[in-house]
Design an enzyme around this catalytic site. Sequence first.
Site, PDB file in Angstrom:
ATOM      1  N   GLU A 148     -17.583 -17.665 -29.317  1.00  0.00           N
ATOM      2  CA  GLU A 148     -17.337 -17.536 -27.883  1.00  0.00           C
ATOM      3  C   GLU A 148     -18.150 -16.376 -27.319  1.00  0.00           C
ATOM      4  O   GLU A 148     -18.334 -15.360 -27.979  1.00  0.00           O
ATOM      5  CB  GLU A 148     -15.849 -17.285 -27.621  1.00  0.00           C
ATOM      6  CG  GLU A 148     -14.999 -18.480 -27.968  1.00  0.00           C
ATOM      7  CD  GLU A 148     -13.510 -18.189 -27.908  1.00  0.00           C
ATOM      8  OE1 GLU A 148     -13.127 -17.055 -27.545  1.00  0.00           O
ATOM      9  OE2 GLU A 148     -12.743 -19.103 -28.232  1.00  0.00           O
ATOM     10  N   LEU A 182      -6.023 -17.660 -30.414  1.00  0.00           N
ATOM     11  CA  LEU A 182      -6.043 -19.079 -30.810  1.00  0.00           C
ATOM     12  C   LEU A 182      -5.681 -19.973 -29.623  1.00  0.00           C
ATOM     13  O   LEU A 182      -4.658 -20.631 -29.607  1.00  0.00           O
ATOM     14  CB  LEU A 182      -5.062 -19.319 -31.962  1.00  0.00           C
ATOM     15  CG  LEU A 182      -5.600 -19.046 -33.350  1.00  0.00           C
ATOM     16  CD1 LEU A 182      -4.516 -19.292 -34.398  1.00  0.00           C
ATOM     17  CD2 LEU A 182      -6.814 -19.902 -33.661  1.00  0.00           C
ATOM     18  N   HIS A 183      -6.532 -19.975 -28.609  1.00  0.00           N
ATOM     19  CA  HIS A 183      -6.344 -20.846 -27.446  1.00  0.00           C
ATOM     20  C   HIS A 183      -6.913 -22.227 -27.763  1.00  0.00           C
ATOM     21  O   HIS A 183      -7.355 -22.463 -28.890  1.00  0.00           O
ATOM     22  CB  HIS A 183      -7.006 -20.220 -26.217  1.00  0.00           C
ATOM     23  CG  HIS A 183      -8.485 -20.069 -26.384  1.00  0.00           C
ATOM     24  ND1 HIS A 183      -9.384 -20.945 -25.844  1.00  0.00           N
ATOM     25  CD2 HIS A 183      -9.218 -19.166 -27.084  1.00  0.00           C
ATOM     26  CE1 HIS A 183     -10.614 -20.581 -26.184  1.00  0.00           C
ATOM     27  NE2 HIS A 183     -10.535 -19.504 -26.942  1.00  0.00           N
ATOM     28  N   ALA A 184      -6.918 -23.114 -26.801  1.00  0.00           N
ATOM     29  CA  ALA A 184      -7.280 -24.513 -27.040  1.00  0.00           C
ATOM     30  C   ALA A 184      -8.647 -24.696 -27.694  1.00  0.00           C
ATOM     31  O   ALA A 184      -8.775 -25.421 -28.677  1.00  0.00           O
ATOM     32  CB  ALA A 184      -7.217 -25.299 -25.733  1.00  0.00           C
TER      33      ALA A 184
END
Length: 91
Positions: A89, A16-18
């Site tokens: 992604e 859960l990155h930016a």
Amino acid sequence: MPKFDKTIVITNKLGLHARAATKLAQLSQKFDANVTITLADKEADASSIMGLMLLAGAQGKEVTITTKGQDAEKALNDVCQLFDDKFDEDE
């Protein structure tokens, strides 16, 4: 008021990155439902990018998605799909 929850594992490489948090927050805001993400003993409103990032949800961590409200079932399904799709992604 309908309530649903499901526990899943974060599978995308960066967790859960930016960018993932932003996508999740934007998706959560589309529903007439409250979406909450719980990791260990921490909980965050899924519409809050900072809250999601503070969970420090890394790959392999288990999170529980809880939805409450009119669109709770659709919100849960769509949020789970976003996790399953690894936040679109390229890995």
